[in-house]
Write a protein that holds these residues in place. Sequence first.
Motif, PDB file in Angstrom:
ATOM      1  N   ALA A  83      63.823  56.453  48.289  1.00  0.00           N
ATOM      2  CA  ALA A  83      64.639  55.247  48.197  1.00  0.00           C
ATOM      3  C   ALA A  83      65.229  55.063  46.805  1.00  0.00           C
ATOM      4  CB  ALA A  83      63.813  54.024  48.585  1.00  0.00           C
ATOM      5  N   ILE A  84      64.466  55.412  45.795  1.00  0.00           N
ATOM      6  CA  ILE A  84      64.991  55.286  44.423  1.00  0.00           C
ATOM      7  C   ILE A  84      66.209  56.185  44.252  1.00  0.00           C
ATOM      8  CG2 ILE A  84      64.544  55.784  41.986  1.00  0.00           C
ATOM      9  CD1 ILE A  84      61.659  55.034  42.393  1.00  0.00           C
ATOM     10  N   VAL A  85      66.061  57.420  44.696  1.00  0.00           N
ATOM     11  CA  VAL A  85      67.160  58.364  44.518  1.00  0.00           C
ATOM     12  C   VAL A  85      68.385  57.921  45.308  1.00  0.00           C
ATOM     13  CG1 VAL A  85      67.874  60.741  44.778  1.00  0.00           C
ATOM     14  CG2 VAL A  85      65.530  60.222  44.140  1.00  0.00           C
ATOM     15  N   ILE A  86      68.149  57.519  46.560  1.00  0.00           N
ATOM     16  CA  ILE A  86      69.278  57.047  47.362  1.00  0.00           C
ATOM     17  C   ILE A  86      69.919  55.842  46.681  1.00  0.00           C
ATOM     18  CG2 ILE A  86      69.867  55.882  49.519  1.00  0.00           C
ATOM     19  CD1 ILE A  86      67.937  57.718  50.940  1.00  0.00           C
ATOM     20  N   GLY A  87      69.044  54.937  46.227  1.00  0.00           N
ATOM     21  CA  GLY A  87      69.563  53.754  45.532  1.00  0.00           C
ATOM     22  C   GLY A  87      70.393  54.136  44.330  1.00  0.00           C
ATOM     23  N   PHE A  88      69.944  55.147  43.629  1.00  0.00           N
ATOM     24  CA  PHE A  88      70.705  55.580  42.454  1.00  0.00           C
ATOM     25  C   PHE A  88      72.092  56.061  42.854  1.00  0.00           C
ATOM     26  CE2 PHE A  88      72.039  59.304  39.942  1.00  0.00           C
ATOM     27  CZ  PHE A  88      72.423  58.618  38.807  1.00  0.00           C
ATOM     28  N   GLY A  89      72.133  56.898  43.866  1.00  0.00           N
ATOM     29  CA  GLY A  89      73.435  57.410  44.316  1.00  0.00           C
ATOM     30  C   GLY A  89      74.354  56.285  44.709  1.00  0.00           C
ATOM     31  N   VAL A  90      73.828  55.385  45.520  1.00  0.00           N
ATOM     32  CA  VAL A  90      74.647  54.296  46.028  1.00  0.00           C
ATOM     33  C   VAL A  90      75.117  53.395  44.895  1.00  0.00           C
ATOM     34  CG1 VAL A  90      74.605  52.256  47.469  1.00  0.00           C
ATOM     35  CG2 VAL A  90      73.491  54.327  48.252  1.00  0.00           C
ATOM     36  N   LEU A  91      74.212  53.127  43.966  1.00  0.00           N
ATOM     37  CA  LEU A  91      74.580  52.191  42.911  1.00  0.00           C
ATOM     38  C   LEU A  91      75.529  52.816  41.910  1.00  0.00           C
ATOM     39  CD1 LEU A  91      71.185  50.439  42.739  1.00  0.00           C
ATOM     40  CD2 LEU A  91      73.356  49.483  43.508  1.00  0.00           C
ATOM     41  N   ALA A  92      75.373  54.127  41.678  1.00  0.00           N
ATOM     42  CA  ALA A  92      76.347  54.791  40.820  1.00  0.00           C
ATOM     43  C   ALA A  92      77.736  54.600  41.412  1.00  0.00           C
ATOM     44  CB  ALA A  92      76.016  56.272  40.706  1.00  0.00           C
ATOM     45  N   PHE A  93      77.793  54.749  42.725  1.00  0.00           N
ATOM     46  CA  PHE A  93      79.072  54.536  43.412  1.00  0.00           C
ATOM     47  C   PHE A  93      79.550  53.108  43.212  1.00  0.00           C
ATOM     48  CE2 PHE A  93      81.665  53.310  46.957  1.00  0.00           C
ATOM     49  CZ  PHE A  93      82.539  54.368  47.084  1.00  0.00           C
ATOM     50  N   ALA A  94      78.640  52.163  43.414  1.00  0.00           N
ATOM     51  CA  ALA A  94      79.036  50.763  43.330  1.00  0.00           C
ATOM     52  C   ALA A  94      79.528  50.407  41.932  1.00  0.00           C
ATOM     53  CB  ALA A  94      77.862  49.864  43.726  1.00  0.00           C
ATOM     54  N   VAL A  95      78.857  50.957  40.933  1.00  0.00           N
ATOM     55  CA  VAL A  95      79.250  50.647  39.553  1.00  0.00           C
ATOM     56  C   VAL A  95      80.675  51.137  39.298  1.00  0.00           C
ATOM     57  CG1 VAL A  95      78.807  51.221  37.149  1.00  0.00           C
ATOM     58  CG2 VAL A  95      76.910  50.615  38.646  1.00  0.00           C
ATOM     59  N   VAL A  96      80.933  52.363  39.691  1.00  0.00           N
ATOM     60  CA  VAL A  96      82.279  52.885  39.459  1.00  0.00           C
ATOM     61  C   VAL A  96      83.299  52.138  40.324  1.00  0.00           C
ATOM     62  CG1 VAL A  96      83.716  54.932  39.490  1.00  0.00           C
ATOM     63  CG2 VAL A  96      81.339  55.109  38.823  1.00  0.00           C
ATOM     64  N   PHE A 123      72.049  64.626  50.237  1.00  0.00           N
ATOM     65  CA  PHE A 123      73.415  64.449  50.729  1.00  0.00           C
ATOM     66  C   PHE A 123      73.987  63.125  50.266  1.00  0.00           C
ATOM     67  CE2 PHE A 123      72.791  68.083  53.516  1.00  0.00           C
ATOM     68  CZ  PHE A 123      74.053  68.618  53.558  1.00  0.00           C
ATOM     69  N   VAL A 124      73.147  62.108  50.224  1.00  0.00           N
ATOM     70  CA  VAL A 124      73.622  60.823  49.716  1.00  0.00           C
ATOM     71  C   VAL A 124      74.093  60.972  48.273  1.00  0.00           C
ATOM     72  CG1 VAL A 124      72.930  58.495  49.046  1.00  0.00           C
ATOM     73  CG2 VAL A 124      72.230  59.417  51.249  1.00  0.00           C
ATOM     74  N   VAL A 125      73.267  61.658  47.479  1.00  0.00           N
ATOM     75  CA  VAL A 125      73.633  61.823  46.072  1.00  0.00           C
ATOM     76  C   VAL A 125      74.938  62.603  45.954  1.00  0.00           C
ATOM     77  CG1 VAL A 125      72.918  62.847  43.895  1.00  0.00           C
ATOM     78  CG2 VAL A 125      71.250  61.667  45.324  1.00  0.00           C
ATOM     79  N   GLY A 126      75.034  63.674  46.737  1.00  0.00           N
ATOM     80  CA  GLY A 126      76.264  64.458  46.692  1.00  0.00           C
ATOM     81  C   GLY A 126      77.469  63.641  47.111  1.00  0.00           C
ATOM     82  N   LEU A 127      77.283  62.860  48.176  1.00  0.00           N
ATOM     83  CA  LEU A 127      78.377  62.011  48.664  1.00  0.00           C
ATOM     84  C   LEU A 127      78.801  61.002  47.619  1.00  0.00           C
ATOM     85  CD1 LEU A 127      77.182  61.319  52.286  1.00  0.00           C
ATOM     86  CD2 LEU A 127      79.384  62.253  51.660  1.00  0.00           C
ATOM     87  N   ALA A 128      77.815  60.406  46.976  1.00  0.00           N
ATOM     88  CA  ALA A 128      78.144  59.426  45.953  1.00  0.00           C
ATOM     89  C   ALA A 128      78.970  60.086  44.858  1.00  0.00           C
ATOM     90  CB  ALA A 128      76.862  58.816  45.381  1.00  0.00           C
ATOM     91  N   ALA A 129      78.578  61.316  44.510  1.00  0.00           N
ATOM     92  CA  ALA A 129      79.331  62.020  43.472  1.00  0.00           C
ATOM     93  C   ALA A 129      80.775  62.247  43.911  1.00  0.00           C
ATOM     94  CB  ALA A 129      78.651  63.344  43.150  1.00  0.00           C
ATOM     95  N   ILE A 130      80.958  62.653  45.170  1.00  0.00           N
ATOM     96  CA  ILE A 130      82.335  62.858  45.650  1.00  0.00           C
ATOM     97  C   ILE A 130      83.110  61.553  45.565  1.00  0.00           C
ATOM     98  CG2 ILE A 130      83.770  63.562  47.597  1.00  0.00           C
ATOM     99  CD1 ILE A 130      81.391  65.041  48.719  1.00  0.00           C
TER     100      ILE A 130
END
Lengths: 115, 504, 766, 142
Positions: free
Chosen positions: A80-93, C744-751
């Motif tokens: 969940a932390i990692v997913i949260g990180f990905g999602v939030l990085a997106f949200a920040v940008v 995949f979530v991380v990769g998607l976020a990067a894209i």
Amino acid sequence: METIMAFVVGALFAASIYMMLRRSIVKLVIGLILLSNAANLLIFTVSGLTRGLPPLIPEGSSLPAGGWADPLPQALVLTAIVIGFGVLAFAVVLIHRAYEVINEDDLDKMRSTDT
Amino acid sequence: MSPEVALPVIIPFIAGALSLIFYKSHAAQRWIGVVGTGALLIASIVLLYNTYTQGILVMEMGNWPAPFGIVLVSDLLGAIMTVLAAIMGFAVAIYSLPTISKDHEAFGYYPLTHLLLAGVCGAFLTGDVFNLYVWVEVLLVASFALLILGGERAQMEGAIKYVALNLLSSIMLLTAVGLTYGLTGTLNMADLAVKLPEVEDQGLVTVVAMLYLVSFGIKAGAFPLFFWLPASYHTPPVAVSALFAGLLTKVGVYALFRFFTLLFNHDVGYTHELLLWMSGFTMITGVLGAAYHYEIRRILSFHIVSQIGYMIMGLALFTPLAIVGGVFYIMHHIIVKANLFLVGGVVYFLRGSYELKEIGGLWRTKPWLGLLFLVPALSLAGLPPLSGFFGKYIIIRAGVEAESWGIVAVALVVGLLTLYSMIKIWAEAFWKAQPEEHEERAAQFERTLSDKSLALMILPIAALAAMTVFIGLGAQPIYELADAAAEQLLDSTHYIQAVLGETP
Amino acid sequence: MLIAVLSGFILAAFAPWLTRSLGDKAGWILALLPAGLFAYFLTWVPVVITDGAQVVHYPWIPGLDISLSILVDGLSLLFALLISGIGTFIIIYAGGYLHGHEDLPRFYAIMFSFMAAMLGVVLSNNIITLFVFWELTSITSYLLIGFHHEQKDARWFALQGLLVTVGGGLALLAGLIMLALAGGGSFELSEILANEDLREYGFYTGMVILILAGTFTKSAQVPFHFWLPNAMAAPTPVSAFLHSATMVKAGVYLMARLNPGIGGTELWLYALGIFGALTMFTGSFMALRSTGLKAVLAYTTIMALGTLTMLIGIGTEQAIIAAMTFLLAHALYKASLFMLAGALDHETGTKDITKLGGLRRLMPITFVTACIAALSLAGLPPLFGFIAKELMFEAALQAPTIGLFFTVLAVLSAIMIVAMAAVFALRPFIGDLKETPKKPHEAPLSMLIGPVVLASLSLIFGLVGFLPAAALVAPAVESVYGAPIDFDLYLWHGINLPLMLSVLAVALGLLLFWKWNAVLAVFSRMTFIDRFGPERGYEKLMDGLVWLAAWQTRLLQNGYMRNYLITIVLTTVALTGWTLFVHAGSPMPLGDISFSLHEIVVAGLVVMGAIVASVTSSRLGAVATLGMVGFGIALIYVFFSAPDLGTTQIMVETLTVILLVLVLFRLPSFQKLSSTASRMRDAVVAVSLGGLMTLLILAVNAVEVTEPISDQLVAWSYPEAHGRNIVNVILVDFRALDTLGEIFVVGLAAIGVYAMIRLRAEDKAK
Amino acid sequence: MNSMGSLILRTTARFLLPLLLLFSVFVLLRGHDEPGGGFIAGLVAAVGFALYLFAFDAARTKPLLVMEPQVMVGAGLLAATVSGILPVFAGLPFFTALWWPVEMPGFGEVKFSTPLIFDIGVYMVVLGSVMKIILALAEAEE
């Protein structure tokens, strides 16, 4: 300690919702980050807190010595932390980009798609 | 072992990864797009066939027996949903060829769609609540990125609401999963179905059920949680809108069906009564929103909301026939709703606008497009003999049999209002003459659209329309499928036995 | 038989192509299908007379009790003959009327679908199939009414007809389902109607009201009658078909069909009788006020529909005989009159009666035919209409209750109809020739053959009434009444009260005709009828709908993010909190409150950080405190035996802060945007959710889990999965699928991030 | 980046990057037995590159990554997915762990396995994704 943590988590949830209710998109994102942290901590707390027994198996044994903290919630929280990180990085940008396009930080001025 | 259960997830994953590796070659990505979704379609049809003939299929990932590892489970509902997702993916992949701009291709349109499909299929097939959360996040992040492709102002505004509210929903799901594990010590759905009734305080189970209800309610776009949907669905490229319209909310609906048949069936009088109220208000608010708007995609977006109400109504009535109706309705709706967006896209490429007040005259110049619009539009409104009529008929009949007069009345009136807004689009875009002040733009758009592009756009539309007609005229096999799916849903022993290999 | 019903749809698919390739003769050749059908249905007449009702079964969707079974009895056969017979002439007529029109090909396609749908309605034995065809008539008639779709009025009236009939249709659907339940679950009409105790069904009243909502809207009964005159926006062939044999008759058909099963109760008598009588009167009265050729006819159709409904409601032997006779008579003269009206309009260019005159020399055939048909309309001997009207008077007089009410209204209507029949048949033809937009001459053969044949039938049936009685009317009467009745139809049945009433009606009617100009002047000033009629109700309803839609959408989808959030959060709190309050039984135990100093300090820091972050007005402060919360949580993970989590959290937190710093400082600094009141409200909302979460954790923590699945995972970790770090083993082995999704979530976020940033860069480059 | 103090930063970065990369590989490989794993390792490596990026610029950092970050993400995803598919060819369900103990001179026995491939995939995805975000941001700056 669970009881105390329950209140800590409650406070985190409250703070994050309060932040999300502000009109500034920056605060919205900070609220989301807090929210994510709060949920992670909640999972960690409801499955029980154990002191000093990390789920590691010492050499020469096939079970952790002297009991263990439940490793499954840890794995879930880690995911969940990692997913949260990905999602939030997106949200920040996203808010950054949104600000550049709209030139507004105020959510109340971003209503054109609804009405 | 049934490896076919995992294929609908693996195939789009590989296609997505390959598209990333070949990100510089748009041609390669297009090929991967069509071939990948085509393979997904075949795999999912095989899966459905095998599930239908052999019963519920289970795949224990990593060879770890349930409930300890993650299982993928294909029961009929899951397999049906997967097939529908694959149909959508394939149709949209073809439709994308002429409609997606070079910019979008350059910035990951194809990998994003593959991974969106992977997330959707994963959510339909997983038998593990935390794994469901992961899939929901996969499809969510993919949808975030698809939503902002293009970077226009409206997209940004819509995306902020979409992202924030959907994240809230995900967090609630995560919270609910955490609480579920805290209550039962397990994450496997079948195992949960066994262990949840053993929890001493059943009230607490209902409380957790409420969290799931809200979380999936947001995803499904149910009242009063749907706000993100009308705020954002009309902003991305139309192929993306169609994909979203067909699939995303249905993940929420699917999850509601799964959770409120398999896991939370201990207090039906309370939970499903709530669902019933929710479904009624969802229908009404959605259809009124559509009645208010004059922009094709906004109208259609609000109708997603109102149609969700019918599906939830099927679940909420909780009689065998009602569940059949719900499943039937989902099948019909995904095809029809996505198709309407696709037709809307053609209208746009012919007229240069989605605003009904600025367009017209299409019945005169493109009568076949009129027919292709009428089929899904009238089906959506529930007119016979198209697919929507039978879906609605089953649900209404279930409501009448259950003597739930209120919801039956709502469902009927909303049907009429749905017809009203479909006819609004028809009368304005097709019957009315093209308004003169926008004639120039319309003519210019119509000129620039090449015949080949148009043919590629019409192909999936015609195929989906044919399916709509088939589901209507040949409703018997579809009904049998829905009936078998509902039977599995209502008797959870099938599911539990398939996964855990024991009788509970 | 099934092919006969569906052949219209098949032909519809080819009709556009056929029309184009056949050219001028298209109408004549296409009419072969309905003519053939007519002949085919005729062959069934002896079968039904000798062997009674026939049911032919074809499967469709057995799982849903939907079949394509067909019921052939007197009633359905009478309707089928009318539809195919009149349809034949309509198709021929349309070829002349729309000669050379660019939309003629698609017109034929829709017309054949419409005809097939109508045949389906009257021949279906399965009530759901019946409903399917019923709705198909609505939608195809919508397309027909809106034929001149570039005119706003045509679109508006088409929509009106559609909404009214489909709206009623939806009620009908519910009513039909209830009917099936009342009949014990069968959806086949032949089985349902054989059931004796339909009237004892618990929801009988509701069922009847729902069914009548469907039939009344379809058959234009008061107060839903307004859509029918407006439907004249359609081309005349459509109106002629719609009014005489199809569409509006569907409602009458269904009431007649269900009469033996659910009729005969007080509710049935009063509902049908009163609404029917009022409709009859309204129709005649509105006809008297009209000056349009088609408008007059449209209102007389409403009169006829009301009469039929009233007669079915009365339900006595005489009433049913009268109803079926009237049905046949009306179909013949109405189709004929409409086609004549169309011919007049087509040849002169106007439909306004007051602008027409002296055409008797220029259009002699039209004139004579109009006279015959109008005599039947007026109910004068020796026309078939006379027989029907006499029977109707008799039925009204002998009604079980409120006979006087029925009789008075029937006579009043008859007076006005006589007047209007005279107006229609005489005004355009006698007197001086008036100037018209087109130079009038006789209509072509294709447009005259129908009216001439049908009007002649009115005459022949009148003279030899026993013929139709034996062949057509009697079996239909038997179907509707539910038992055979012996009767004959004669022109002359002695001097009795009905005859006296007829004489009175004719006399007063002719007086009214004589004074029509004056009457018209008076009535046309009575605008309150238009202002307060039910059509205004419909318009108000539509306005109200649009207003309501706008109001609720602006209210809910108002664009304010925080309103959305508050709604969602409060819904969560309400649902979950209420459930917790009501359903969760055990009192909340306080649980474990032991702690050590470093733990409580870190916990305190986390809470403080969260609070400061949410109230600070400095961006840097917010980011710093956010970091503090994150690191604090990392420490908590480490304290409670989760080293991997701690490390990951620290890494992620560092990256998040870096990102925030990189990105956020290009945004404007915080402003105080909300008022104190809204801050208070937000705080209450936020705290309610926070409190709820605290309660949930406490409640769940109180539950002892005996055997979590993780015990097994721990046991397997080293021996089976060869790993000593159990968390990592779970991540890459036991639950590798989660991790796969995660990356995949991380990769998607990067894209996504890349796309956003690069698109911006490209914008700038442009 | 401003030039003040950048010399120190550059020297440190040059020195730290290989060290951090080595450390990240170490964390990756031991992850199955001790705290660590592909995710943390990927982040460590990313921090190393990020440092280098701050010290120099995007143009000089990019080549060090060997492949485009986008491709690295794709390859990582593919590696992880394929590691899950491999056992299917051995007739086992997806993601069943396969182990090939290999004797490596100097290291002793190294357990080469599909979970390891999987973890390497995770490592690549994390590194690639973070680098992609940071590089994109940095390039947009320039």
